[in-house]
Each structure stands twice: as structure tokens, then as C-alpha cells.
Scaffold this active site. Structure first.
Site, mmCIF file in Angstrom:
data_model
loop_
_atom_site.group_PDB
_atom_site.id
_atom_site.type_symbol
_atom_site.label_atom_id
_atom_site.label_comp_id
_atom_site.label_asym_id
_atom_site.label_seq_id
_atom_site.Cartn_x
_atom_site.Cartn_y
_atom_site.Cartn_z
ATOM 1 N N HIS A 126 0.833 -1.208 0.000
ATOM 2 C CA HIS A 126 0.000 0.000 0.000
ATOM 3 C C HIS A 126 0.866 1.256 0.000
ATOM 4 O O HIS A 126 0.614 2.203 -0.765
ATOM 5 C CB HIS A 126 -0.916 -0.022 1.225
ATOM 6 N N GLU A 127 1.894 1.273 0.847
ATOM 7 C CA GLU A 127 2.742 2.464 0.934
ATOM 8 C C GLU A 127 3.576 2.650 -0.325
ATOM 9 O O GLU A 127 3.757 3.783 -0.802
ATOM 10 C CB GLU A 127 3.649 2.372 2.174
ATOM 11 N N HIS A 130 1.612 4.370 -2.992
ATOM 12 C CA HIS A 130 1.550 5.833 -2.912
ATOM 13 C C HIS A 130 2.675 6.469 -3.735
ATOM 14 O O HIS A 130 2.473 7.497 -4.393
ATOM 15 C CB HIS A 130 1.672 6.295 -1.463
ATOM 16 N N GLU A 190 -6.051 7.031 -0.958
ATOM 17 C CA GLU A 190 -5.953 5.860 -0.097
ATOM 18 C C GLU A 190 -6.574 4.629 -0.769
ATOM 19 O O GLU A 190 -6.008 3.532 -0.739
ATOM 20 C CB GLU A 190 -6.640 6.128 1.240
#
Length: 263
Positions: A126-127, A130, A190
């Protein structure tokens, strides 16, 4: 030039020169170069390494590195940096982050909630998403248009201004909470990172079903303190779980063998 006209002019210029698309095809405003963002991320990361204690537990460090390496092996080579760096910070925060320039931070508190390699891969994927989706660039660009008087451009382009605007810069990069400045990613960003991260972890051979378990654990760890979705820039846990479950129905089967990362 009146402020309204100046802002409109900047907006029109941005529309002409700063439009790009995220990996999901969403239109974005990105005014800064990949190299500028990479330099800013690296500088911010060095600041954090000076101020936040780093874990000395080799088993934990190797575990986090193993999960990270397994995922980044499936990430395309980036033009602005050569390799991904991960640091484990000694902190009770249940959190992790990734900065432009390939800088990844994982707090030891996260390992109490992400209880296996697949759940940790959910967060790290997930990070990393980004970064791949240029979310920091997008947010910094939006801040530039909304608050030109803050001279955000000079922060990204001139190291001499970094100290003066450090808190604001950290916030724009997604790591501002511990510095007393809260500027989180928006719900759209997100949700986009959830989907891209799920694809990354699945491609690397991790079990995507564990992403649902991870967010259930997060919900328990929050003790019901998360605000209602409409009052939060993050999707609610239930929305996240629903979106992830839907995405899992269209994920291709991974050709990779199961990773074996152990704490």
C-alpha cells in the site's frame, strides 16, 4: 494581479503542463519532476533517521527487509532513484510510510497488528503504491495552487528553505502526523493505493486474502475510535474491506512461489 486572477492563471498553466495519469488511469495534477520529489523524499527521510530511534533487532529488520524486497522485485525500475531503502523505526505507532525516492519506514508497533508476512505485505505494498502513483507530488501540487504564498515550490527545489518549511513538507509527503502537522492522503488516494498495493503483493506471491484480515485487525486496534467515513479522509475499515474483497475477484493468479519471510 488580483489574487483570484493569479490563482486562475496558475490553475490554467497547471492544466496545460502538469496533467498526468495515475496507474489506475485517474487524472492527476503533478507540477514537480520525479527527480525533485525524489530529492525531497530522501532529504526528509534523512531527517527522520536522525530524530526517530531505529530498531536494532536484526531478526525484525531482516523480516521487514525480506517482505519489502519480495514486493519491490516486482516493481518497475524507477527513473529518479536506483533502489528502495527500508528502515525499521522503534516506535509504538501502528504505521508505515513510503516516500518519493524509494524510502520506506516501518514502525515496530505495526508488527503487533500486521501479524504475519502477508499482512505486513499488505501495508508495505500500500505504501509503495503511494509512491508509484505520485500521490505526494499530487498533494504537493494541489497545495502549491491553493497556497502560493507558502512558497512550496522553493521547498522542493531549494535545500536552503527546507528547515523553514520542514513540518509542512513532511505533512505533504504523508509523514506529518508525528511532527504535529496532519495532512493525510485523501480518500481517493488511499483507495487507489489499496488496489495497487493488493495487486503488488499478490504478484509477489503473498496471500491477498490476508489484506482483509489486516484491516479487521486495524479496526480492533482502533478500539472504535475511527471517525465516521464522511468526517475522515481515509475510507472506513468496512469500505476498505469491501473494496479489497471485490478487487480480489479479478486478481490474476500469481506465478510466484509463496515467500518465506520470518521474524
Amino acid at each position: 494581479m488580483r489574487p483570484q486572477i493569479q490563482l486562475l492563471t496558475l490553475s490554467l498553466c497547471a492544466a496545460l503542463v502538469g496533467c498526468s495519469s495515475s496507474p489506475t488511469g485517474r487524472n492527476q495534477l503533478t507540477l514537480f519532476s520525479d527527480q525533485d520529489m525524489s530529492n525531497l523524499g530522501a532529504q526528509s527521510f534523512e531527517e527522520m533517521k536522525k530524530e526517530i530511534p531505529q530498531s536494532k533487532d536484526k531478526a525484525v529488520i531482516n523480516y521487514v527487509q525480506c517482505v519489502t524486497d519480495t514486493i519491490t522485485a516486482h516493481v518497475p525500475k524507477q527513473s529518479a532513484f536506483d533502489e528502495w531503502e527500508v528502515v525499521v523505526f522503534e516506535s509504538d505507532q501502528v504505521n508505515a510510510f513510503a516516500l518519493p525516492g524509494g524510502k520506506i519506514g516501518v514502525y515496530t508497533g505495526l508488527l503487533n497488528v500486521a501479524v504475519n508476512q502477508d499482512q505486513l505485505a499488505t501495508v508495505i505494498g500500500h505504501e509503495i503504491a503511494h509512491v508509484l502513483a505520485d500521490h505526494s507530488n499530487e498533494r504537493l501540487s494541489q497545495s502549491q495552487l491553493a497556497s502560493t504564498g507558502l512558497q512550496i515550490t522553493s521547498v522542493a527545489l531549494g535545500a536552503s528553505d527546507y528547515a523553514e518549511y520542514r513540518d509542512m513538507t513532511m505533512a505533504a509527503l504523508g509523514v506529518g502526523v508525528q511532527y504535529g502537522v496532519i495532512l493525510p492522503y485523501g480518500r481517493t488516494q488511499e483507495s487507489e493505493a489499496d488496489i495497487i498495493g493488493l495487486q503488488l503483493m499478490s504478484k509477489a506471491g503473498f496471500n491477498p486474502r490476508e489484506s482483509v484480515s489486516l484491516w479487521m485487525n486495524m479496526a480492533k486496534a482502533s478500539n472504535g475510535q475511527q471517525p465516521p467515513e464522511l468526517l475522515s479522509t481515509h475510507p472506513s475499515h468496512s469500505t476498505r474491506i469491501s473494496d479489497l474483497e471485490q478487487e480480489m475477484t479479478v486478481l490474476p493468479n500469481s506465478d510466484e512461489s509463496r515467500p518465506n519471510c520470518k521474524a
